[in-house]
Design a protein around this motif. Structure first.
Motif, PDB file in Angstrom:
ATOM      1  N   UNK A   1      -1.049  -3.019  -4.095  1.00  0.00           N
ATOM      2  CA  UNK A   1      -2.517  -3.139  -4.054  1.00  0.00           C
ATOM      3  C   UNK A   1      -3.226  -1.784  -4.043  1.00  0.00           C
ATOM      4  N   UNK A   2      -2.589  -0.807  -3.422  1.00  0.00           N
ATOM      5  CA  UNK A   2      -3.227   0.514  -3.303  1.00  0.00           C
ATOM      6  C   UNK A   2      -2.217   1.621  -3.557  1.00  0.00           C
ATOM      7  N   UNK A   3      -2.727   2.686  -4.164  1.00  0.00           N
ATOM      8  CA  UNK A   3      -1.863   3.818  -4.533  1.00  0.00           C
ATOM      9  C   UNK A   3      -2.722   5.067  -4.376  1.00  0.00           C
ATOM     10  N   UNK A   4      -2.242   6.057  -3.648  1.00  0.00           N
ATOM     11  CA  UNK A   4      -3.058   7.258  -3.459  1.00  0.00           C
ATOM     12  C   UNK A   4      -2.751   8.297  -4.533  1.00  0.00           C
ATOM     13  N   UNK A   5      -3.570   9.348  -4.567  1.00  0.00           N
ATOM     14  CA  UNK A   5      -3.322  10.414  -5.540  1.00  0.00           C
ATOM     15  C   UNK A   5      -2.016  11.148  -5.217  1.00  0.00           C
ATOM     16  N   UNK A   6      -1.616  11.125  -3.940  1.00  0.00           N
ATOM     17  CA  UNK A   6      -0.338  11.744  -3.578  1.00  0.00           C
ATOM     18  C   UNK A   6       0.811  10.981  -4.249  1.00  0.00           C
TER      19      UNK A   6
ATOM     20  N   UNK B   1      -7.258  -2.658 -10.814  1.00  0.00           N
ATOM     21  CA  UNK B   1      -8.003  -1.609 -10.080  1.00  0.00           C
ATOM     22  C   UNK B   1      -7.210  -0.303 -10.028  1.00  0.00           C
ATOM     23  N   UNK B   2      -5.899  -0.432  -9.853  1.00  0.00           N
ATOM     24  CA  UNK B   2      -5.060   0.773  -9.837  1.00  0.00           C
ATOM     25  C   UNK B   2      -4.993   1.374 -11.237  1.00  0.00           C
TER      26      UNK B   2
ATOM     27  N   UNK C   1       0.845  -1.194   0.000  1.00  0.00           N
ATOM     28  CA  UNK C   1       0.000   0.000   0.000  1.00  0.00           C
ATOM     29  C   UNK C   1       0.877   1.240   0.000  1.00  0.00           C
TER      30      UNK C   1
ATOM     31  N   UNK D   1      -7.530   3.825 -11.818  1.00  0.00           N
ATOM     32  CA  UNK D   1      -7.206   5.154 -11.276  1.00  0.00           C
ATOM     33  C   UNK D   1      -6.431   5.970 -12.319  1.00  0.00           C
TER      34      UNK D   1
ATOM     35  N   UNK E   1       4.296  11.819 -11.254  1.00  0.00           N
ATOM     36  CA  UNK E   1       4.333  12.901 -12.256  1.00  0.00           C
ATOM     37  C   UNK E   1       5.609  13.722 -12.097  1.00  0.00           C
TER      38      UNK E   1
ATOM     39  N   UNK F   1       0.971  11.931  -7.798  1.00  0.00           N
ATOM     40  CA  UNK F   1       1.629  13.239  -7.908  1.00  0.00           C
ATOM     41  C   UNK F   1       3.143  13.097  -7.957  1.00  0.00           C
TER      42      UNK F   1
ATOM     43  N   UNK G   1       0.429   4.650   0.444  1.00  0.00           N
ATOM     44  CA  UNK G   1      -0.577   5.626   0.884  1.00  0.00           C
ATOM     45  C   UNK G   1       0.010   6.646   1.849  1.00  0.00           C
ATOM     46  N   UNK G   2       0.883   6.192   2.713  1.00  0.00           N
ATOM     47  CA  UNK G   2       1.408   7.039   3.778  1.00  0.00           C
ATOM     48  C   UNK G   2       2.272   8.157   3.187  1.00  0.00           C
TER      49      UNK G   2
END
Lengths: 134, 120
Positions: free
Chosen positions: B59-64, B92-93, B25, B96, B70, B67, B27-28
């Motif tokens: 499994x998970x990736x945040x918009x941060x 799923x990612x 993940x 996004x 990019x 960023x 995310x942090x």
């Protein structure tokens, strides 16, 4: 409402929401969508809503999970903002900007998104898809 | 960052640098920042970096995190005239990336082999 102001508390709330989804056997795609929206909503509340506020200022979260839908409310202590003023991150001139995608993802993955308290409170609902669409 | 455990795994294959992640993940905020700093340190040592970011087991990736990708993309392409490829992105990612239209900004491949073959 649960007040949270640290990463470990964010993780705890996310775990509690995921456990509630598991109790109703929500499919993986639903868990992914809700977790992503929760994460983005919390990060927005801390980074943008609480900009300029003391770090110990808590964000308040509540959630309700039922067999057919899940509702999450995230309320920050900031002055609020106009959600309509967030530029479209997919526009050509914004595509290479490193921020501004959180709200768009929340709107894409959740069934309904509302703002109260002048934008300082985000209320989002996820409707579980019918079994054949999951 | 000094003294903290690395959040990425780095493999070199000829001139291609392949980066994958230790976390499922991403995310942090603090971890995301560290990942960007670690990748930037690698890029900065290369004249024209050829970087492959492999998302296997993520499994998970945040918009941060998007960023930071990019920022890395801009640094490689605009600053260094290098090349960046992404691969093994969970469906799923990938959704996004599609929603945010970043699938058009990044060159994304199904697996590492196809991504490696795509470098010019």
């Amino acid at each position: 409402m649960t007040p949270i102001n640290s990463r470990s508390e964010i993780d705890r709330v996310e775990a509690a929401v995921l456990a509630a989804l598991d109790r109703f056997a929500y499919p993986e795609a639903s868990r992914f969508a809700i977790r992503l929206a929760l994460e983005e909503g919390l990060v927005n509340a801390f980074l943008h809503g609480h900009r300029g506020l003391p770090p110990e200022e808590p964000v308040e979260v509540s959630f309700r999970v039922g067999p057919s839908s899940a509702t999450i409310s995230i309320s920050d202590q900031g002055p609020g903002y106009n959600p309509g003023s967030v530029p479209d991150p997919t526009a050509e001139e914004n595509i290479e900007l490193p921020s501004g995608r959180g709200l768009m993802l929340i709107r894409s993955f959740m069934s309904e998104v509302r703002h109260e308290k002048n934008g300082a409170c985000l209320i989002m609902r996820y409707d579980r898809p019918p079994p054949d669409a999951a | 960052m000094a003294g903290s455990e690395s959040r990425i795994k780095v493999k070199r294959d000829g001139s291609i640098i392949e980066v994958s992640f230790r976390d499922r993940n991403i995310l942090d905020e603090a971890n995301i920042q560290q990942i960007e700093e670690e990748i930037r340190a690698i890029i900065d040592t290369e004249e024209q970096p050829r970087l492959l970011i492999n998302f296997t087991d993520v499994d998970h990736l945040s918009s941060a995190a998007l960023g930071k990708l990019i920022t890395i993309h801009n640094r490689i392409r605009n600053g260094k005239k290098g090349q960046l490829r992404l691969c093994n992105i969970d469906p799923q990612i990938l959704q996004v990336f599609v929603i945010t239209k970043l699938n058009k900004l990044f060159e994304i491949h199904e697996d590492a082999e196809k991504a490696r073959a795509s470098f010019k």
